[in-house]
Design an enzyme around this catalytic site. Sequence first.
Site, PDB file in Angstrom:
ATOM      1  CG  LEU A  18      17.168  11.963  -2.696  1.00  0.00           C
ATOM      2  CD1 LEU A  18      18.450  12.058  -3.511  1.00  0.00           C
ATOM      3  CD2 LEU A  18      17.454  12.239  -1.216  1.00  0.00           C
ATOM      4  CE  LYS A  19       8.934   7.267  -4.181  1.00  0.00           C
ATOM      5  NZ  LYS A  19       9.240   6.207  -3.205  1.00  0.00           N
ATOM      6  CE  LYS A 114       9.689   2.520  13.248  1.00  0.00           C
ATOM      7  NZ  LYS A 114       8.753   2.932  12.237  1.00  0.00           N
ATOM      8  CB  CYS A 520       8.414   9.819   0.845  1.00  0.00           C
ATOM      9  SG  CYS A 520       9.973  10.306   0.146  1.00  0.00           S
ATOM     10  CG  ASP A 603      -0.573  -4.355  10.388  1.00  0.00           C
ATOM     11  OD1 ASP A 603      -0.340  -5.502  10.787  1.00  0.00           O
ATOM     12  OD2 ASP A 603      -0.840  -4.075   9.202  1.00  0.00           O
ATOM     13  CD  GLU A 609       7.179   5.227  14.835  1.00  0.00           C
ATOM     14  OE1 GLU A 609       7.819   4.399  14.174  1.00  0.00           O
ATOM     15  OE2 GLU A 609       6.492   6.110  14.327  1.00  0.00           O
ATOM     16  CG  HIS A 645       3.482  -6.621  11.489  1.00  0.00           C
ATOM     17  ND1 HIS A 645       4.539  -7.495  11.482  1.00  0.00           N
ATOM     18  CD2 HIS A 645       3.901  -5.510  10.844  1.00  0.00           C
ATOM     19  CE1 HIS A 645       5.557  -6.926  10.846  1.00  0.00           C
ATOM     20  NE2 HIS A 645       5.189  -5.726  10.453  1.00  0.00           N
ATOM     21  CG  HIS A 698      12.932  -3.572   5.313  1.00  0.00           C
ATOM     22  ND1 HIS A 698      12.813  -4.554   6.269  1.00  0.00           N
ATOM     23  CD2 HIS A 698      11.921  -2.711   5.531  1.00  0.00           C
ATOM     24  CE1 HIS A 698      11.777  -4.288   7.038  1.00  0.00           C
ATOM     25  NE2 HIS A 698      11.223  -3.172   6.611  1.00  0.00           N
TER      26      HIS A 698
HETATM   27  N1  GLN Z   1       0.026  -4.888   6.906  1.00  0.00           N
HETATM   28  C1  GLN Z   1       1.047  -3.969   6.540  1.00  0.00           C
HETATM   29  C2  GLN Z   1       1.760  -4.440   5.298  1.00  0.00           C
HETATM   30  O1  GLN Z   1       1.841  -5.631   5.114  1.00  0.00           O
HETATM   31  C3  GLN Z   1       2.054  -3.815   7.647  1.00  0.00           C
HETATM   32  C4  GLN Z   1       3.149  -2.876   7.285  1.00  0.00           C
HETATM   33  C5  GLN Z   1       3.999  -2.425   8.459  1.00  0.00           C
HETATM   34  O2  GLN Z   1       3.996  -2.984   9.498  1.00  0.00           O
HETATM   35  N2  GLN Z   1       4.760  -1.400   8.300  1.00  0.00           N
HETATM   36  O3  GLN Z   1       2.252  -3.663   4.514  1.00  0.00           O
HETATM   37 ZN    ZN Z   2       6.247  -4.273   9.569  1.00  0.00          ZN
END
Ligand code: GLN
Ligand code: ZN
Length: 772
Positions: A18-19, A114, A520, A603, A609, A645, A698
């Site tokens: 699918l991807k 999420k 994925c 990160d 979640e 992050h 995104h």
């Molecule tokens: N450091 C990761 C990136 O830049 C952080 C990605 C994330 O938070 N999902 O891809």
């Molecule tokens: Zn992120």
Amino acid sequence: MISTAVLGYPRIGPNRELKKALERFWSGELDEKALRDAAAKIRAAHWKLMTAAGMDFIPSGDFSLYDHVLDTACAVGAVPDRYKAFPGELASYFAMARGSQADGRDVPAMEMTKWFDTNYHYIVPEIGPGTRFALSSTKAVDHLEEAAALGVKTRPVLLGPVSFLALAKATDKSGDPLSRLDALLPVYDEQLAALAGAGAEWVQVDEPLMVTDLSSAARSAFARAYARLAKAPAKIMLTTYFGDLGDNLELALSLPVAGLHVDLVRGTRQAAEILRRKPTRLAFSLGLIDGRNIWAADLEAAVSTARPFLEAFGADRVIVAPSCSLLHCPEDLSGETSLDREIASWMAFSRQKLDELSAIAKALDGDVGGSLAQLNESARVRQDRKSSTRIHSAEVQKRMAALTPAMARRASPYAERRKAQSAAIKLPPFPTTTIGSFPQTQEVRAARAERRSGAITEAQYEKFLEQQIEKTVRKQEALGLDVLVHGEFERNDMVEYFGEMLSGFTFTRNGWVQSYGSRCVKPPVIFGDVARPRPMTVRWSTYAQSLTSKPMKGMLTGPVTILAWSFVRDDQPRSETCRQIALAIRDEVTDLEAAGIRMIQIDEPALREGLPLRRADRAEYLDWAVESFRIAASGVKDATQIHTHMCYSEFNDIVPSIAAMDADVISVESARSRMELLGAFRDFRYPNEIGPGVYDIHSPRVPSAAEMHELLEKALTVLSPEQLWVNPDCGLKTRQWKETEPSLAAMVKAAQDLRKEHEKKAGREPAAARGR
Ligand code: GLN
Ligand code: ZN
């Protein structure tokens, strides 16, 4: 005879068909018919294999080209106006999912977040007083008929109206999507009638919301909705998962539906509760095997959980099922020939779980011949795992025992660290940076594949990475970014990369799980004690730093995220595994500092979640999660700046814990929600620095400097100028350079404009008002 049921099957296809089809469709290589054919082929293969495995209730309609929540929004007519003018249903659908800048249009994607406490993301429906609900898609009936044409009788799956509305966001300020329930229900009536008309005897209606803390409005919504929908000409299997019904059990049992699915893997307490109440009606679908993990079930335990139900209710009221949809599990273990044989024998993927279900059903039916071998094997595996020497490391146990509270504390409070850091690292106001990754181009992926296949040597691969890093450093310098990153080209995935270098982890070849749309992930499997045998990132960070005088941010994945995005061992508490990972990351952090890296980002996009769905369970989780982050981060000097992050978070309920992580700088996702989430930081008076994320990575859409400037101004209404960083809302790995460069150029311009404006303002203000 006891029946078996599947609540949903992975959609992506055994080899991510699918991807691949989606990506080729988006790039124009495939036409709509070819995409739809590819999708139909995946569905057909799955229906056939579930039939062959002897499943009695086989789902249809659980498949989606992008996301089942988005499908539901489309099906009930909740398409926001800005997506309506597209040529064709699919163009509008993908514009909602991904944004679109084609044909002179410029529409951002809808918000994504999420799905409960999983790493699956759904598109957040937008519901307002003006949303006019109407049955607008034939998908549910089409898929039922498609399966029927293949000779497979299915039980269609719908996302229930109450969960759907609760997952939506209101388009009007004080609105509540749930208040539109009565307008939505006729669409469900119509949908159920259409499914019944097309031959569905049962319909699975998913209401995972039921395992969460419900408002009284939500409770009465459930009562109202199902009093009405239960009159449909099809029987409803009300399906709850991801936890215990708890205080909602009474409500669930009172609904006039025909059946109730309960998750007995996560919601272990409710089995006894149901048995104690001994309801005289309802078929019970028992979620006995874990739909969210890859460990083989303890079949004997599953049989003994189910047996009292059989005794209390009789065989025709008991169905054996996985805890939830298998969407969260990879497809098939049998292709994993490179896994260690012993560890592989402890696992079961979706395909194997079907055999587990049928063994459980047979054992309950008293079919000893049909189930004994599997039950014996299951017992042997459990014994083997308990005593396996691969799992327990004395050294890790010793470090765990030596953990002290001081190890989870920075040497000085933030205010002092800030001074040390601004003396050590000169930055302009509103410093610009990125979140770590830069585009993972075809070239980067090809080099990785060539290294794997042996087509290039390790030395050639490393040379290639160095070139990528150098190119990226130069580009960032040219763009005028203030804090640089090396680009993460050496990483296939932010968790897998680390897992591969930590002990206690293993990897599958093809254990893919859908994260969103065509994305994925292949979660690592944590099977044993975790340690870091040698440095993991120091080589790349120091190389990158050697190329530039600008500060280079070291880039690590935090313990809570590594835990959340892995399949975690189920033979010890998650908190314990998390602390082990934290110690391993701490080793890396102190090595980076010793190698001259002055900023280190850890990160934790998954911190939110992992939050338990029930309020009562949250404090405990947050305690160990925050403590784990701090163990990882606190081995450094005051002058070393720790960043973290997080993505897509609804922070309101956890800002105090985020503050308790005590990172010097945090970057968060708030571009898609237009800074809405910053309110949480204001209300709490978040003390440290924040980069709220000024554009949505995104989507391939290129934002303008003006719109980012506006978002920054908006951020400044809740943050003080010295707190504010300027960055995209996440890493850029899924993007291409052609949109990344203009986007970042515009972002830098937005920061520069803001600086100028503030200089002017500061010039006008009396000196005493400045220099907070
Ligand atoms: N450091 C990761 C990136 O830049 C952080 C990605 C994330 O938070 N999902 O891809
Ligand atoms: Zn992120």
